[in-house]
Design an enzyme around this catalytic site. Structure first.
Site, PDB file in Angstrom:
ATOM      1  N   ASN A  61       0.824  -1.210   0.000  1.00 51.84           N
ATOM      2  CA  ASN A  61       0.000   0.000   0.000  1.00 51.84           C
ATOM      3  C   ASN A  61       0.858   1.261   0.000  1.00 51.84           C
ATOM      4  OD1 ASN A  61      -2.272  -1.606   0.094  1.00 51.84           O
ATOM      5  ND2 ASN A  61      -2.707  -1.234   2.251  1.00 51.84           N
ATOM      6  N   ARG A  69     -10.356  -4.784 -13.784  1.00 51.87           N
ATOM      7  CA  ARG A  69      -9.211  -5.573 -13.306  1.00 51.87           C
ATOM      8  C   ARG A  69      -9.550  -7.051 -13.433  1.00 51.87           C
ATOM      9  NH1 ARG A  69      -5.708  -2.008 -10.913  1.00 51.87           N
ATOM     10  NH2 ARG A  69      -6.580  -0.237  -9.777  1.00 51.87           N
ATOM     11  N   ARG A  77      -5.084   1.328 -13.033  1.00 52.42           N
ATOM     12  CA  ARG A  77      -3.713   1.517 -12.549  1.00 52.42           C
ATOM     13  C   ARG A  77      -3.036   0.205 -12.180  1.00 52.42           C
ATOM     14  NH1 ARG A  77      -4.524   5.094  -8.548  1.00 52.42           N
ATOM     15  NH2 ARG A  77      -4.362   6.841  -9.987  1.00 52.42           N
ATOM     16  N   HIS A 131     -15.228   2.497 -14.876  1.00 53.63           N
ATOM     17  CA  HIS A 131     -15.115   1.762 -13.614  1.00 53.63           C
ATOM     18  C   HIS A 131     -16.389   0.983 -13.307  1.00 53.63           C
ATOM     19  CE1 HIS A 131     -14.309   1.536  -9.122  1.00 53.63           C
ATOM     20  NE2 HIS A 131     -13.172   1.127  -9.636  1.00 53.63           N
ATOM     21  N   TYR A 150     -12.250  -9.848  -1.409  1.00 58.28           N
ATOM     22  CA  TYR A 150     -12.911  -8.562  -1.227  1.00 58.28           C
ATOM     23  C   TYR A 150     -14.392  -8.784  -0.934  1.00 58.28           C
ATOM     24  CZ  TYR A 150      -8.932  -6.487  -3.833  1.00 58.28           C
ATOM     25  OH  TYR A 150      -7.695  -6.092  -4.277  1.00 58.28           O
ATOM     26  N   ARG A 178     -13.832   2.559   4.578  1.00 56.18           N
ATOM     27  CA  ARG A 178     -12.675   1.697   4.768  1.00 56.18           C
ATOM     28  C   ARG A 178     -11.375   2.487   4.808  1.00 56.18           C
ATOM     29  NH1 ARG A 178     -11.209  -1.337  -0.283  1.00 56.18           N
ATOM     30  NH2 ARG A 178      -9.705   0.347  -0.540  1.00 56.18           N
ATOM     31  N   HIS A 186     -15.034  -3.696   0.362  1.00 50.77           N
ATOM     32  CA  HIS A 186     -15.052  -3.100  -0.973  1.00 50.77           C
ATOM     33  C   HIS A 186     -16.461  -2.727  -1.414  1.00 50.77           C
ATOM     34  CE1 HIS A 186     -14.039  -3.160  -5.431  1.00 50.77           C
ATOM     35  NE2 HIS A 186     -13.033  -2.465  -4.928  1.00 50.77           N
TER      36      HIS A 186
END
Length: 690
Positions: free
Chosen positions: A47, A372, A402, A432, A465, A562, A590
C-alpha cells in the site's frame, strides 16, 4: 440550502496513512494467525509503495504549483507521518513477529547466524544461482550512474584501493534482477528441525567482495528508489490509446524519484551520494531496520509449511436455495433477481452464467466491462470463445486501470484477434462500472439478462474482497445497462436511465438530492431521518457538505469508510451527529452502499432509498469516471442488504475503528462481534485458525 458551519477538512494523504496504520494494527493482533500477521506487514508495504508512486507524487507536483492549495508544510507533515508509520512497521516486524516466528521454529538466518554447513550450502547457491546474473558496475566517466528502475533492488558499495587500471573509482552499483527469489528456504537436513530461510540480500551481502576481485568492500547498503508511476498520456494526442499506453509502459519504471530506501546502517556518504543522483532532498530518505522491500516476504509465507499459522481455508458458499446448481440460470432469473454477497457467497454463479451464455445457441450477444480481470481469467477466455462461436461480443476494456494496464492491453489484443468489438471507454474518463449484459432470443422476442456489481470481474479477488452483485432479468435494469454500453460505444448524447444512476452525468447530483430530502425531513421534525453510507473513500467536498447539512438538521449519519475520509466527525455543533467507522478484517471491505431515509413508507412513496454502486464518494469517481449505481427496490433484497452488509458493520466491536475529529482512529474494542466472522459463520465456515 445554506452551507454548513465552515470546517477544515482532513488531509487526504494523512487519511490514507491512517488507514494503513489500521492495517498495521492487524499485524499486532494475537487472535490473528501468525503468518497472516506477517502478511498484513506485506500489505502495508504494498500500500505504501502505491501511496508514494501515486498519491505522494501527486502531492509533490501540486506543491510546486503556486495556484495549488497544497503547501510545502503539508508535504512535510505527510512525509513525517510516513516516516513514523514505516518505523512502526519495522518495529512490529523485528520486535514482535520475528521472535514469535522463532518460537514456532521459523527463522530467517543472516550470515552471522548460519553455521558452517549452512554457509557452505549458501556459497554453492550463490555461485550457481545468483552470481551469474549479477553485473557490478564501477562508476567512472565511461560508466555513469545506471538507470535504476522503480522499486528495483540494488546494492551500493564503497571499495578500497584502485581498479585494475590504476584508477581511484571507489563507488560501485550492483543491480539485483527481479527474476531471483528474495527468500530462499534452506534444506531440511541443514535446519535442525526448523524451517530456516535466507534472504537474497543477506546472500549477496555475504559475497559482495566476490564480485570485486582484489578489492575490499569498505561499506555498502542495499537501496531501492520509488518513482512517480502514474501512467499518463495525452489522450487527445493519440489516435490509438492502446498503442500509446503500450509505449508508455516502457517508460513508467523511470519516472521522477520520490523516495529512497536504504538500510539503517548505510553510511551517510553513500546515502548522500544516492540522494544527489536521484535529485532528492534529505526528507525523501527512509532508513529501515531490515529488508528494503517487505512486500517480498510474501515468499516466506508461501514457502512455510505451517497450516495452523494461517487462516483456515474459507470456501464461499453456493447460493443453493436461490440458485440451484446445474440448472439454467436464465430460467431462474425469469422468476426473480438473485443477490450475491462475496466472498461469503461464491463468484462462480457469475462465471456459470457467462459459461451458459457461451454454450447457448440462443444467446446472440454478450457485452461486458473489464477493469481488473487479472493476467489469467476464465471470464476473458469465455468471451474469446463466445466471439469464436460467432456471437456478437462487445468488451469495454479500461486500459488505464492503474498497474493493470499491461494485462488489460493483452486481453484487448486477444479479443480483437478473434473479432470481438473492443472499445476503451471515453477519452478522459476511466470506465469503472461493473456490467455484464447477455441478449438471448426467446421465441419471437429478445430478452436480456445482466449482472451488476460493486466489484471487479476477477474470481481471485472475489474471494478476498467484500462485494455485492446482482444477477437480474429486470427489464428496466437491463435496458439501462444496454444504454450504458451504447453510450460508451457511440459517444451519443446522455439519456437519463430508467433506474440506474450514471457518473459523470447524474449520480453526484442525485446523491445530493437524496441528502437534501433527508435534511428537509429532519428539519421538519422527522426523528427517524437517516443516512448510512458504506464506501472505500470519502473525499468529495460537496458530498461531505451534504452529509454535514443533513446531520446539522438532526438526521443521524453513519459512515462506514474503509480508507481515506476527509470528513472530521464528532465536532460539537458541526458534525456531532456523524459517526465514521472503518472495518479492517480478514477480507478487504469493498462494498459501496448508500441508504437514505426521509419518511415513513407510504403508497407510491416508500420514503427510503438504497443504492449499490461501483463508485466511491470521491470527485474523480463522480466526475472523471464512468460509474453506475442502481436502486435495490425489491423489499426482500433491500432488507437482506441492510441485515448483512450494513447492520453487522454498525455493531462490529472487534474489527471496527472509530474516527475522531483530529483524523486519528481508535479501535472500538478487541473482542465481541466481528461482522466478517459472523457472515462467515452464517454461510458455513469457521473464521480463524485456533
Amino acid at each position: 440550502m445554506t452551507d454548513p458551519t465552515p470546517l477544515k477538512l482532513l488531509n487526504r494523504e494523512q487519511a490514507i496513512l491512517e488507514f494503513n496504520r489500521r492495517v498495521l494494527a492487524q499485524a499486532q493482533r494475537e487472535d490473528v494467525p501468525l503468518l497472516e500477521r506477517l502478511r498484513y506487514i506485506c500489505i502495508v508495504s504494498s500500500n505504501l509503495d502505491e501511496f508514494f508512486e501515486v498519491r505522494f507524487a501527486d502531492m509533490l507536483d501540486a506543491a510546486r504549483d503556486p495556484l495549488s492549495p497544497v503547501t510545502s508544510q503539508e508535504v512535510d507533515r505527510v512525509g513525517r507521518a510516513a516516516h513514523t508509520l514505516i518505523d512502526e512497521q519495522y518495529h512490529v516486524f523485528n520486535e514482535q513477529l520475528t521472535p514469535l516466528l522463532k518460537k514456532r521454529r521459523i527463522v530467517v538466518l543472516n550470515h552471522a547466524d548460519r553455521d558452517e554447513p549452512q554457509r557452505a550450502w549458501v556459497d554453492k547457491y550463490f555461485e550457481r544461482e545468483v552470481k551469474p546474473l549479477l553485473v557490478p558496475v564501477g562508476l567512472d566517466p565511461a560508466h555513469p550512474f545506471p538507470q535504476v528502475a522503480n522499486k528495483s533492488l540494488h546494492f551500493i558499495a564503497r571499495l578500497s584501493g584502485k581498479d585494475a587500471f590504476g584508477r581511484d573509482n571507489r563507488i560501485a552499483i550492483v543491480k539485483v534482477p527481479r527474476v531471483l527469489p528474495r527468500v530462499i528456504k534452506l534444506p531440511a537436513n541443514l535446519s535442525d528441525g526448523r524451517q530456516a530461510f535466507a534472504l537474497l540480500t543477506s546472500v549477496i551481502r555475504a559475497h559482495l567482495e566476490d564480485l570485486f576481485p582484489g578489492r575490499k568492500v569498505e561499506a555498502f547498503s542495499q537501496f531501492r528508489v520509488t518513482r512517480d508511476s502514474d501512467l499518463e498520456v495525452d489522450e487527445e494526442e493519440f489516435a490509438n490509446l492502446r498503442h500509446a499506453l503500450r509505449s508508455g509502459l516502457t517508460t513508467r519504471h523511470f519516472g521522477r524519484a520520490v523516495r529512497l530506501e536504504v538500510v539503517n546502517s548505510c553510511p551517510a556518504e553513500l546515502s548522500e551520494f544516492l540522494l544527489q543522483q536521484f535529485g532528492l532532498p534529505d526528507a525523501a530518505l527512509y532508513r529501515v531496520n531490515g529488508p528494503v522491500n517487505l512486500v517480498r516476504l510474501n515468499e516466506l509465507i508461501d514457502l512455510t509449511d505451517a497450516p495452523a499459522l494461517r487462516f483456515k481455508p474459507y470456501e464461499p458458499a453456493w447460493p443453493t436455495g436461490r440458485l440451484p446448481r446445474h440448472k439454467s440460470i436464465f430460467e431462474k432469473l425469469k422468476k426473480g433477481d438473485v443477490l450475491l454477497h462475496h466472498p461469503f457467497e461464491s463468484f462462480e454463479p457469475v462465471v456459470a452464467m457467462l459459461r451458459e451464455a457461451v454454450n447457448d445457441p440462443d444467446v446472440l450477444a454478450i457485452k461486458q466491462t473489464i477493469y481488473r480481470a487479472g493476467a489469467k481469467s476464465e471470464l476473458m477466455d469465455l468471451l474469446i470463445e463466445a466471439s469464436r462461436r460467432g456471437k456478437e461480443v462487445m468488451v469495454v476494456v479500461e486500459l488505464k486501470a492503474r498497474f493493470d494496464e499491461e494485462a488489460n492491453i493483452n486481453w484487448a489484443e486477444r479479443l480483437e484477434a478473434v473479432g470481438a468489438q473492443v472499445v476503451y471507454g471515453i477519452v478522459g474518463y476511466k470506465t469503472h462500472a461493473k456490467l455484464l449484459l447477455i441478449t438471448r432470443r426467446e421465441g419471437s422476442k429478445l430478452r436480456r439478462y445482466g449482472h451488476i456489481s460493486t466489484g471487479n470481474y476477477n474470481p481471485k479477488t472475489a474471494r478476498l474482497y467484500t462485494d455485492l452483485g446482482l444477477l437480474t432479468a429486470d427489464g428496466d435494469l437491463t435496458a439501462d445497462a444496454d444504454s450504458v454500453f451504447r453510450q460508451l460505444a457511440s459517444l451519443g448524447k446522455f439519456k437519463v436511465p430508467r433506474r440506474m444512476l450514471l457518473a459523470p452525468f447524474n449520480m453526484h447530483s442525485r446523491m445530493l438530492e437524496l441528502l437534501g430530502l433527508v435534511e428537509a425531513a429532519a428539519l421538519g421534525g422527522y426523528k427517524a431521518a437517516r443516512v448510512v453510507v458504506k464506501i472505500n473513500a470519502l473525499t468529495d467536498a460537496e458530498l461531505i457538505h451534504g452529509l454535514l447539512r443533513a446531520a446539522q438538521a438532526g438526521a443521524k449519519v453513519d459512515l462506514i469508510v474503509r480508507g481515506a475520509c476527509m470528513l472530521p466527525p464528532g465536532l460539537p455543533g458541526v458534525s456531532e451527529n456523524i459517526v465514521v467507522r472503518s472495518v479492517v478484517g480478514r477480507f478487504l471491505e469493498h462494498t459501496r452502499i448508500c441508504y437514505f431515509r426521509w419518511a415513513e413508507a407510504k403508497e407510491g412513496d416508500e420514503g427510503e432509498a438504497l443504492f449499490l454502486s461501483s463508485a466511491d464518494w470521491m470527485s474523480r469517481n463522480m466526475f472523471r469516471r464512468i460509474e453506475v449505481a442502481w436502486p435495490v427496490q425489491d423489499v426482500r433484497l433491500r432488507q437482506r442488504v441492510i441485515d448483512e452488509a450494513l447492520q453487522p458493520y454498525l455493531h462490529d466491536t472487534m474489527d471496527a475503528w472509530q474516527l475522531g475529529p483530529d483524523g486519528r482512529s481508535a479501535r472500538i474494542s478487541d473482542c465481541g462481534i466481528s461482522a466478517q466472522q459472523a457472515l462467515m459463520q452464517r454461510y458455513g465456515s469457521p473464521p480463524y485458525s485456533t
